[in-house]
Design an enzyme around this catalytic site. Sequence first.
Site, mmCIF file in Angstrom:
data_model
loop_
_atom_site.group_PDB
_atom_site.id
_atom_site.type_symbol
_atom_site.label_atom_id
_atom_site.label_comp_id
_atom_site.label_asym_id
_atom_site.label_seq_id
_atom_site.Cartn_x
_atom_site.Cartn_y
_atom_site.Cartn_z
ATOM 1 N N HIS A 1 -13.696 9.819 -7.029
ATOM 2 C CA HIS A 1 -12.721 9.905 -8.123
ATOM 3 C C HIS A 1 -11.640 10.954 -7.845
ATOM 4 O O HIS A 1 -11.262 11.725 -8.727
ATOM 5 C CB HIS A 1 -13.417 10.156 -9.464
ATOM 6 C CG HIS A 1 -14.064 8.922 -9.984
ATOM 7 N ND1 HIS A 1 -15.285 8.482 -9.522
ATOM 8 C CD2 HIS A 1 -13.656 8.018 -10.906
ATOM 9 C CE1 HIS A 1 -15.609 7.361 -10.141
ATOM 10 N NE2 HIS A 1 -14.630 7.048 -10.988
ATOM 11 N N GLU B 1 -12.526 -0.609 2.855
ATOM 12 C CA GLU B 1 -11.571 -0.471 1.754
ATOM 13 C C GLU B 1 -11.737 -1.591 0.744
ATOM 14 O O GLU B 1 -11.503 -1.408 -0.444
ATOM 15 C CB GLU B 1 -10.130 -0.509 2.284
ATOM 16 C CG GLU B 1 -9.604 0.822 2.650
ATOM 17 C CD GLU B 1 -8.093 0.803 2.851
ATOM 18 O OE1 GLU B 1 -7.551 1.882 3.015
ATOM 19 O OE2 GLU B 1 -7.461 -0.273 2.832
ATOM 20 N N CYS C 1 0.812 -1.231 0.000
ATOM 21 C CA CYS C 1 0.000 0.000 0.000
ATOM 22 C C CYS C 1 0.841 1.275 0.000
ATOM 23 O O CYS C 1 0.301 2.371 -0.061
ATOM 24 C CB CYS C 1 -0.974 -0.004 1.172
ATOM 25 S SG CYS C 1 -2.250 -1.263 0.993
#
Length: 137
Positions: free
Chosen positions: A68, A127, A23
């Site tokens: 986004h 997530e 990550c």
Amino acid sequence: MLKVTKTVRFDAAHILSNHAGLCKNLHGHTYRVDVTVAQAPDDARDMVIDFKDLKRVCEDEILSRFDHAFIYDETSAGESEIAAVLAKNSMRIVALPFRSTAENLARHFYGTLKDHVPGLASIRVWETPDSVAEYSM
């Protein structure tokens, strides 16, 4: 006590600087945010909150900003550098004063919504379909 939950989703990218795992690289998620509202103990009504009203608040306070977008830690030089390139190219960015972990996002969304949603009980940020962080007071 009655509780209701509204779920909203958004897509965003982020990086976890100073993380030892994968990550640390730029990646994205389709985040799921569950907003739970609890009825006050002395409230005898049969409706906690209108789902449409709760959805509007979530759209105004979370989705309109985060969907986004590149979510980044403004205290990280590397993340800020990437954000600057994206902003220069008219792409959506969201600066936060902390790492964009699911845990921190849950706490942040709670703080964002608490003044707009009476009875806000908790925020869960997913997530992935099987990884969730929850914040409540």
